[in-house]
Design an enzyme around this catalytic site. Structure first.
Site, PDB file in Angstrom:
ATOM      1  N   HIS A 103       0.795  -1.231   0.000  1.00 59.57           N
ATOM      2  CA  HIS A 103       0.000   0.000   0.000  1.00 59.57           C
ATOM      3  C   HIS A 103       0.828   1.283   0.000  1.00 59.57           C
ATOM      4  O   HIS A 103       0.266   2.373  -0.164  1.00 59.57           O
ATOM      5  CB  HIS A 103      -0.939   0.025   1.199  1.00 59.57           C
ATOM      6  CG  HIS A 103      -2.018  -1.004   1.160  1.00 59.57           C
ATOM      7  ND1 HIS A 103      -2.862  -1.159   0.081  1.00 59.57           N
ATOM      8  CD2 HIS A 103      -2.394  -1.949   2.079  1.00 59.57           C
ATOM      9  CE1 HIS A 103      -3.716  -2.144   0.339  1.00 59.57           C
ATOM     10  NE2 HIS A 103      -3.438  -2.637   1.531  1.00 59.57           N
ATOM     11  N   GLY A 106      -2.002   2.115   4.884  1.00 52.12           N
ATOM     12  CA  GLY A 106      -2.393   0.712   4.910  1.00 52.12           C
ATOM     13  C   GLY A 106      -1.387  -0.180   5.595  1.00 52.12           C
ATOM     14  O   GLY A 106      -1.157  -1.307   5.161  1.00 52.12           O
ATOM     15  N   ASP A 158      -3.954 -10.546  -1.849  1.00 50.45           N
ATOM     16  CA  ASP A 158      -4.435  -9.924  -0.615  1.00 50.45           C
ATOM     17  C   ASP A 158      -5.881  -9.480  -0.810  1.00 50.45           C
ATOM     18  O   ASP A 158      -6.271  -9.069  -1.901  1.00 50.45           O
ATOM     19  CB  ASP A 158      -3.554  -8.707  -0.312  1.00 50.45           C
ATOM     20  CG  ASP A 158      -3.669  -8.205   1.111  1.00 50.45           C
ATOM     21  OD1 ASP A 158      -4.736  -7.664   1.447  1.00 50.45           O
ATOM     22  OD2 ASP A 158      -2.696  -8.323   1.867  1.00 50.45           O
ATOM     23  N   ASP A 215      -5.863 -12.592   4.033  1.00 53.34           N
ATOM     24  CA  ASP A 215      -6.962 -11.990   4.766  1.00 53.34           C
ATOM     25  C   ASP A 215      -8.320 -12.127   4.080  1.00 53.34           C
ATOM     26  O   ASP A 215      -9.289 -11.475   4.485  1.00 53.34           O
ATOM     27  CB  ASP A 215      -6.658 -10.518   5.061  1.00 53.34           C
ATOM     28  CG  ASP A 215      -5.916  -9.800   3.956  1.00 53.34           C
ATOM     29  OD1 ASP A 215      -5.744 -10.388   2.873  1.00 53.34           O
ATOM     30  OD2 ASP A 215      -5.494  -8.650   4.171  1.00 53.34           O
TER      31      ASP A 215
END
Length: 393
Positions: A139, A147, A175, A264
């Site tokens: 990020h 992030g 991700d 995630d």
């Protein structure tokens, strides 16, 4: 240079100093948990470890501005100085999701250095594959953090590969949060293709990663985004991922794959809204591995990334990634026995520290993940998003 070994595991405990504060969700204990799981499973040996050095200023400048690096250095020395709070906010390092901390520059330079080492090992032919779980800080932008990311190790490494080897790079980001920093760092470079599969930015940080983000000028078509609906499950996630990566790699024909393996999208993760199981973290590395050999002579650099259920999800997902990369026979055993148990020594060691019962098996068991009642509608919405994303390929 001839290949001396098949796989390298980049690990330096000093990288664990990349931490914001005790209550922050980005918890590098997950790396230690993963390493210990692999050691207890007999799947990580001393000759596979590789150390590294910090990235130099010249290397950081491959993706970051001199002004931003200077700000990071300054905030690293005195992060609590109220006179610097406006500066910290301006560069994305204030009281939000990426607060500055003492030694921030040094810790993040170590992360970048390890990813650069992984890239050099692969590109020079010393190994076919390299894994750096401490990396994947996707990020960070050239001139600001965000992030949970201060410097963007993936973008720096890709820029280094381009400069030294002139290679065409396919960056694959799994991700659940869109890989915005890497995408926009190479939005105008036709020799870098970014493929990101993630929860739609309509509902999740960073609010980007829509199908119309395709690249600029001569690079149009080299940014590919697959934004998926909340509560997507395994079958739809994998159908979209397999179709997209196969189409992209056939079209782009890269020399090397750099992949980011945030884990995630699992149903247990507290920072997203997906409903996938551990199965996708077995299947995605297997597919990337095969394509690396089919298209890139095996050249594959893999990084960590997001993952905020550090006890039940991250060690298993990243453990499965290493088992696939290294060709360890335990991967085949898991394929033939979906209920294969985790090492009991690992569970006994870490269970007292976990607020949740640790999973007994490498993969989730039937019934562990709740079935979504809107499955058909979610799958249809994802199918339409995939068609839009791939319409020019």
């Amino acid at each position: 240079m001839s290949v001396q070994r098949d796989c390298a595991f980049l690990y330096d405990e000093r990288e664990l100093t990349y931490r914001f504060h005790d209550d922050h969700p980005f918890n590098q204990q997950r790396i230690r948990l993963t390493v210990d799981l692999l050691q207890e499973a007999g799947a990580l040996h001393p000759n596979e470890y590789v150390g590294s050095a910090s990235a130099t200023r010249e290397e950081l400048l491959l993706n970051h501005t001199a002004e931003y690096i200077e700000v990071v250095e300054m905030l690293s020395i005195d992060p609590g100085n109220p006179a610097l709070s406006d500066t910290a906010d301006r560069y994305g390092l204030g009281e939000g999701d990426t607060p500055c901390f003492e030694g921030m520059h040094e810790a993040t330079s170590l992360v970048v250095g390890a990813t650069l080492k992984a890239a050099e090992l692969v590109m020079s032919g010393q190994v076919r594959h390299a894994l750096h779980l401490g990396g994947g800080l996707h990020h960070a932008f050239p001139n600001r953090g965000g992030g949970f990311c201060v410097y963007n190790d993936a973008a720096v490494a890709i820029a280094a590969i381009r400069r030294r080897y002139g290679a065409r790079v396919l960056y694959v980001d799994t991700d659940v949060h869109h890989g915005d920093g890497v995408q926009f760092s190479f939005f105008g470079d036709p020799n870098v293709c970014t493929l990101s599969i993630h929860e739609t930015g309509k509902f999740l940080f960073p609010g980007t990663g829509f199908a119309h983000e395709r690249g600029d000028g001569a690079a149009f078509g080299t940014a590919v985004n697959i934004p998926l609906e909340p509560y997507t499950e395994d079958d739809s996630w994998m159908a979209c991922f397999e179709t997209s990566i196969n189409r992209v790699i056939q079209s782009f024909k890269p020399d090397v794959i750099v992949s980011q393996h945030g884990c995630d999208a699992h149903a247990y993760d507290p920072l997203a809204h997906m409903n996938c199981s551990m199965n996708i973290y077995r299947e995605m590395p297997r597919l990337i591995h095969r394509l690396a050999h089919e298209y890139c002579e095996g050249r594959w650099i893999a990084l960590g990334g997001g993952g905020y259920d550090i006890w039940r999800v991250v060690p298993r997902a990243w453990g499965l990634l290493w088992l696939e990369m290294s060709g360890h026979p335990l991967a085949s055993r898991i394929d033939s026995d979906a209920g294969l148990a985790l090492p009991p020594t690992w569970i006994r060691k870490w269970q007292p520290l976990s607020a949740e019962p640790l999973p007994p098996c490498w993969l989730d068991r039937p019934g562990d993940i709740e079935v979504m009642p809107r499955r058909a509608a979610i799958e249809e919405a994802n199918r339409r998003s995939l068609e839009i994303a791939l319409q020019y390929l």
